[in-house]
Design a protein around this motif. Structure first.
Motif, PDB file in Angstrom:
ATOM      1  N   UNK A  25       0.837  -1.197   0.000  1.00 33.13           N
ATOM      2  CA  UNK A  25       0.000   0.000   0.000  1.00 33.13           C
ATOM      3  C   UNK A  25       0.875   1.252   0.000  1.00 33.13           C
ATOM      4  N   UNK A  26       0.434   2.253  -0.750  1.00 32.87           N
ATOM      5  CA  UNK A  26       1.156   3.524  -0.765  1.00 32.87           C
ATOM      6  C   UNK A  26       0.176   4.631  -1.117  1.00 32.87           C
ATOM      7  N   UNK A  27       0.612   5.867  -0.916  1.00 36.96           N
ATOM      8  CA  UNK A  27      -0.240   7.029  -1.153  1.00 36.96           C
ATOM      9  C   UNK A  27       0.152   7.723  -2.450  1.00 36.96           C
ATOM     10  N   UNK A  28      -0.867   8.062  -3.254  1.00 34.28           N
ATOM     11  CA  UNK A  28      -0.707   8.796  -4.509  1.00 34.28           C
ATOM     12  C   UNK A  28      -1.367  10.162  -4.358  1.00 34.28           C
ATOM     13  N   UNK A  29      -1.082  11.027  -5.305  1.00 33.80           N
ATOM     14  CA  UNK A  29      -1.728  12.347  -5.329  1.00 33.80           C
ATOM     15  C   UNK A  29      -2.971  12.313  -6.211  1.00 33.80           C
ATOM     16  N   UNK A  30      -3.728  13.418  -6.177  1.00 29.13           N
ATOM     17  CA  UNK A  30      -4.966  13.488  -6.947  1.00 29.13           C
ATOM     18  C   UNK A  30      -4.835  14.271  -8.255  1.00 29.13           C
ATOM     19  N   UNK A  31      -3.589  14.519  -8.701  1.00 30.05           N
ATOM     20  CA  UNK A  31      -3.392  15.277  -9.939  1.00 30.05           C
ATOM     21  C   UNK A  31      -2.728  14.471 -11.055  1.00 30.05           C
ATOM     22  N   UNK A  32      -2.555  13.167 -10.846  1.00 30.25           N
ATOM     23  CA  UNK A  32      -1.997  12.321 -11.896  1.00 30.25           C
ATOM     24  C   UNK A  32      -0.484  12.280 -11.946  1.00 30.25           C
ATOM     25  N   UNK A  33       0.185  12.897 -10.966  1.00 27.77           N
ATOM     26  CA  UNK A  33       1.644  12.893 -10.949  1.00 27.77           C
ATOM     27  C   UNK A  33       2.213  11.617 -10.364  1.00 27.77           C
ATOM     28  N   UNK A  35       6.198  10.319 -10.166  1.00 28.66           N
ATOM     29  CA  UNK A  35       7.571  10.509 -10.621  1.00 28.66           C
ATOM     30  C   UNK A  35       8.562  10.809  -9.524  1.00 28.66           C
ATOM     31  N   UNK A  36       8.103  10.888  -8.268  1.00 31.01           N
ATOM     32  CA  UNK A  36       9.022  11.135  -7.152  1.00 31.01           C
ATOM     33  C   UNK A  36       8.582  10.293  -5.966  1.00 31.01           C
ATOM     34  N   UNK A  37       9.554   9.995  -5.114  1.00 29.24           N
ATOM     35  CA  UNK A  37       9.240   9.270  -3.888  1.00 29.24           C
ATOM     36  C   UNK A  37       9.126   7.771  -4.088  1.00 29.24           C
ATOM     37  N   UNK A  38       8.289   7.141  -3.258  1.00 28.50           N
ATOM     38  CA  UNK A  38       8.152   5.686  -3.234  1.00 28.50           C
ATOM     39  C   UNK A  38       7.693   5.114  -4.567  1.00 28.50           C
ATOM     40  N   UNK A  39       6.917   5.880  -5.339  1.00 25.93           N
ATOM     41  CA  UNK A  39       6.426   5.350  -6.614  1.00 25.93           C
ATOM     42  C   UNK A  39       7.567   4.983  -7.559  1.00 25.93           C
ATOM     43  N   UNK A  40       8.697   5.633  -7.427  1.00 24.89           N
ATOM     44  CA  UNK A  40       9.846   5.286  -8.281  1.00 24.89           C
ATOM     45  C   UNK A  40      10.320   3.871  -7.985  1.00 24.89           C
ATOM     46  N   UNK A  41      10.336   3.499  -6.695  1.00 24.38           N
ATOM     47  CA  UNK A  41      10.719   2.132  -6.324  1.00 24.38           C
ATOM     48  C   UNK A  41       9.693   1.135  -6.868  1.00 24.38           C
ATOM     49  N   UNK A  42       8.417   1.483  -6.807  1.00 21.32           N
ATOM     50  CA  UNK A  42       7.388   0.603  -7.370  1.00 21.32           C
ATOM     51  C   UNK A  42       7.604   0.411  -8.859  1.00 21.32           C
ATOM     52  N   UNK A  43       7.834   1.519  -9.574  1.00 17.88           N
ATOM     53  CA  UNK A  43       8.001   1.446 -11.026  1.00 17.88           C
ATOM     54  C   UNK A  43       9.249   0.683 -11.436  1.00 17.88           C
ATOM     55  N   UNK A  44      10.291   0.737 -10.604  1.00 20.55           N
ATOM     56  CA  UNK A  44      11.496  -0.039 -10.908  1.00 20.55           C
ATOM     57  C   UNK A  44      11.204  -1.533 -10.828  1.00 20.55           C
ATOM     58  N   UNK A  45      10.295  -1.920  -9.949  1.00 23.42           N
ATOM     59  CA  UNK A  45       9.993  -3.344  -9.765  1.00 23.42           C
ATOM     60  C   UNK A  45       8.902  -3.844 -10.708  1.00 23.42           C
ATOM     61  N   UNK A  46       7.847  -3.042 -10.913  1.00 24.93           N
ATOM     62  CA  UNK A  46       6.713  -3.442 -11.750  1.00 24.93           C
ATOM     63  C   UNK A  46       6.195  -2.244 -12.537  1.00 24.93           C
ATOM     64  N   UNK A  47       5.929  -2.399 -13.829  1.00 30.80           N
ATOM     65  CA  UNK A  47       5.373  -1.284 -14.606  1.00 30.80           C
ATOM     66  C   UNK A  47       3.857  -1.105 -14.416  1.00 30.80           C
ATOM     67  N   UNK A 127       3.425   5.644   4.959  1.00 32.07           N
ATOM     68  CA  UNK A 127       2.579   6.301   3.963  1.00 32.07           C
ATOM     69  C   UNK A 127       2.206   7.719   4.368  1.00 32.07           C
ATOM     70  N   UNK A 128       2.223   8.588   3.365  1.00 26.61           N
ATOM     71  CA  UNK A 128       1.813   9.977   3.569  1.00 26.61           C
ATOM     72  C   UNK A 128       2.831  10.840   4.272  1.00 26.61           C
ATOM     73  N   UNK A 129       3.999  10.277   4.586  1.00 22.21           N
ATOM     74  CA  UNK A 129       4.977  11.004   5.405  1.00 22.21           C
ATOM     75  C   UNK A 129       6.235  11.401   4.656  1.00 22.21           C
ATOM     76  N   UNK A 130       6.286  11.125   3.370  1.00 19.52           N
ATOM     77  CA  UNK A 130       7.434  11.555   2.580  1.00 19.52           C
ATOM     78  C   UNK A 130       7.114  12.872   1.906  1.00 19.52           C
ATOM     79  N   UNK A 131       6.985  12.824   0.590  1.00 19.93           N
ATOM     80  CA  UNK A 131       6.695  14.035  -0.179  1.00 19.93           C
ATOM     81  C   UNK A 131       5.341  14.645   0.161  1.00 19.93           C
ATOM     82  N   UNK A 132       4.413  13.835   0.683  1.00 21.74           N
ATOM     83  CA  UNK A 132       3.083  14.349   1.037  1.00 21.74           C
ATOM     84  C   UNK A 132       3.135  15.249   2.274  1.00 21.74           C
ATOM     85  N   UNK A 133       4.225  15.143   3.051  1.00 20.75           N
ATOM     86  CA  UNK A 133       4.424  16.046   4.175  1.00 20.75           C
ATOM     87  C   UNK A 133       3.688  15.691   5.456  1.00 20.75           C
TER      88      UNK A 133
END
Length: 164
Positions: A25-33, A35-47, A127-133
């Protein structure tokens, strides 16, 4: 293990430990972005999680995309990624930090039902404690109440190294 029922380990949440069905589980934003934070690790493992999230956002006029919504993306036979929309925008500014605790709470509530259906454990970074602040002191009680208190095994991963 703390009094919250949450297990804390050092490691990579994209490589969840243990057997059986698992949800990362991880947190995403509501604007479709994506490209930074934990999602990069996810994308490296699975597209698949990024592609599904981008399609979900692009087609948002016809689906449930929005704060508090969760998208489940199967990436391996017994492994899913939960894209949880829990932050408004991507910038910290005059309106405060992007994290939305009420949206994370709603998403975790939905996740608890899905994890129970799958018989899955849940694995996540803070979750929610990195780039989400966000602050873990505010998020941890939500994770404890919505998942751990309902019998869903939860492991929180802290990465090794500086800033981890």
């Amino acid at each position: 293990m703390t009094g919250t029922g949450i297990r804390y380990v050092r490691g990579d949440a994209t490589a969840p430990a243990g057997g059986g069905a698992k949800v990362v589980a991880h947190v995403c934003n509501d604007v479709g972005g994506w490209g930074r934070g934990f999602v990069l690790a996810l994308s490296r493992r699975w597209p698949q999680p990024e592609a599904a999230y981008r399609r979900w956002h692009r087609e948002r006029a016809r689906n449930d995309f929005g704060l508090g919504a969760v998208q489940y993306v199967r990436v391996e036979p017994d492994l899913w990624v939960a894209n949880m929309v829990g932050q408004r925008g991507i910038r910290t500014g005059g309106k405060g930090v992007p994290v939305r605790y009420e949206a994370i709470d709603a998403a975790l509530d939905a996740l608890s039902g899905r994890a129970a259906e799958l018989g899955a454990s849940v694995h996540m970074p803070r979750i929610g404690c990195g780039l989400a602040g966000g602050r873990w002191e505010r998020v941890e009680p939500l994770v404890a109440a919505r998942l751990a208190a309902r019998g869903v095994p939860v492991t929180v991963y802290d990465v090794d190294g500086p800033g981890g």
